[in-house]
Design a protein around this motif. Structure first.
Motif, PDB file in Angstrom:
ATOM      1  N   ASP A  42       0.742  -1.126   0.026  1.00 58.74           N
ATOM      2  CA  ASP A  42       0.158  -0.025  -0.034  1.00 58.74           C
ATOM      3  C   ASP A  42       1.178   1.227   0.010  1.00 58.74           C
ATOM      4  OD1 ASP A  42      -1.503   2.101   0.647  1.00 58.74           O
ATOM      5  OD2 ASP A  42      -3.202   0.889   1.844  1.00 58.74           O
ATOM      6  N   VAL A  44       0.156   4.351   0.314  1.00 64.12           N
ATOM      7  CA  VAL A  44      -0.227   5.300   1.115  1.00 64.12           C
ATOM      8  C   VAL A  44       0.328   5.184   2.674  1.00 64.12           C
ATOM      9  CG1 VAL A  44      -2.258   6.568   2.143  1.00 64.12           C
ATOM     10  CG2 VAL A  44      -2.401   5.910  -0.122  1.00 64.12           C
ATOM     11  N   THR A  45       0.384   3.830   3.022  1.00 69.43           N
ATOM     12  CA  THR A  45       0.843   3.580   4.280  1.00 69.43           C
ATOM     13  C   THR A  45       2.004   3.120   4.017  1.00 69.43           C
ATOM     14  OG1 THR A  45      -0.118   1.274   4.323  1.00 69.43           O
ATOM     15  CG2 THR A  45      -1.650   2.882   4.956  1.00 69.43           C
ATOM     16  N   ASP A  46       2.709   2.810   3.264  1.00 68.46           N
ATOM     17  CA  ASP A  46       3.999   2.106   3.029  1.00 68.46           C
ATOM     18  C   ASP A  46       4.366   1.029   3.800  1.00 68.46           C
ATOM     19  OD1 ASP A  46       6.548   2.107   1.882  1.00 68.46           O
ATOM     20  OD2 ASP A  46       7.197   3.127   3.640  1.00 68.46           O
ATOM     21  N   ARG A  47       3.316   0.214   3.482  1.00 68.51           N
ATOM     22  CA  ARG A  47       3.027  -1.070   4.236  1.00 68.51           C
ATOM     23  C   ARG A  47       2.844  -2.286   3.419  1.00 68.51           C
ATOM     24  NH1 ARG A  47      -1.023  -3.751   7.427  1.00 68.51           N
ATOM     25  NH2 ARG A  47      -2.662  -2.485   6.618  1.00 68.51           N
ATOM     26  N   HIS A  87      -3.975   2.760  -5.132  1.00 71.23           N
ATOM     27  CA  HIS A  87      -2.689   3.076  -3.946  1.00 71.23           C
ATOM     28  C   HIS A  87      -2.081   1.708  -3.775  1.00 71.23           C
ATOM     29  CE1 HIS A  87      -5.438   1.661  -0.861  1.00 71.23           C
ATOM     30  NE2 HIS A  87      -6.218   2.340  -1.450  1.00 71.23           N
TER      31      HIS A  87
END
Length: 302
Positions: A42, A44-47, A87
């Motif tokens: 993701d 957006v969350t860099d996860r 995203h």
């Protein structure tokens, strides 16, 4: 088992089994889809959401993916189809379709690939069909555009497909709108559209979840028959072990974005090794999973 109409384009001529020199077995067919250590993140969350999923799908093979909601099943399938939400991205590993790494595909090549090499059927068919256009015309348009045939021929083939997916009155259904059809009928229409240009593989993502038990059984029987008759390869995504047991040769059990167990369906369901798989099997014991399991491979039994 009832058979598909002999009038549809789905009936592929069966060829003798290929052999190598001196009658030795020919090399195994190359995979239609090869998913290798795929990771999805993701932005957006860099996860990282999906952690290293891998499987191969050869002609006529069926692979099941099971697990709880949010386990990464659908994201994995969308990665294969090249339709991840904006995203999300494939941040590791690779997906090959027909031997081509999808990361190298242009939008035009993707358009050509979808439907012809790989098709998809999702949970809510009404969301994927245009409510303002008669359902038969939608299928015929896919055929006309992808195959380059005349409108009359496209209509003829569309009617054949509606018959092939066991709709009682194809002529009537052809002229109807989505709101005039039941959920089971819409799912059949979506399957007809997905196989209209004879893809080599079909991804069925929770395709029977919203249907009653009787209709679900009919759809599963239809998918099994398509696989047997045409050599269609299947990826079956479900939270229901009975669905996977009925259709699939191999199963991947996913939890929290990773594959916790993977192997031949019969072996995994008879002797689950991971605690989560054992829990799933225990929850489905009342179904009598043995009666759904695909026939055992003679080589496996020996």
């Amino acid at each position: 088992m009832r058979t598909l109409s002999q009038n549809t384009a789905l009936d592929r001529t069966e060829e003798p089994a290929a052999t190598g020199p001196a009658g030795t077995a020919a090399p195994a067919a190359p995979p239609v889809i090869a998913v290798r250590d795929v990771r999805i993140s993701d932005r957006v969350t860099d996860r990282e959401i999906v952690h290293g999923v891998g499987f191969e799908l050869t002609p006529g093979k069926a692979v099941g993916i099971v697990g709880e909601s949010g386990s990464g099943k659908t994201l994995t399938c969308r990665a294969v189809l090249g339709i991840l939400p904006p995203h999300f991205e494939v941040s590791g590993g690779s997906v090959e379709i027909g031997g081509t790494d999808i990361a190298t595909l242009t939008p035009r090549r993707w358009t050509a690939l979808r439907g012809t090499t790989v098709g998809a059927v999702f949970q809510d068919p009404a969301s994927y069909l245009n409510p303002s256009i008669r359902v038969g015309a939608q299928i015929a348009e896919v055929i006309r555009v992808k195959k380059g045939v005349k409108r009359r021929e496209a209509r003829r083939q569309a009617l054949g497909l509606l018959h092939a997916v066991r709709l009682r009155d194809p002529e009537l259904v052809y002229g109807q709108y989505t709101y005039e059809l039941s959920g089971g009928m819409l799912q059949r229409v979506l399957i007809a559209a997905a196989i209209a240009v004879e893809p080599r593989a079909l991804i069925a993502d929770e395709a029977t979840t919203a249907l009653d038990v009787t209709v679900q059984a009919e759809i599963l029987d239809l998918l099994a028959e398509l696989r047997e008759r045409t050599g269609l390869a299947l990826v079956v995504v479900s939270h229901d072990l009975a669905v996977v047991a009925q259709l699939c040769d191999e199963v991947l059990v996913m939890r929290r974005g990773e594959v916790v167990e993977q192997g031949p369906t019969r072996s995994v369901l008879h002797d689950p090794q991971h605690e989560y798989t054992r829990l799933l099997v225990a929850e489905h014991e009342s179904y009598g999973l043995d009666k759904f399991l695909t026939p055992q491979d003679p080589e496996e039994a020996s």
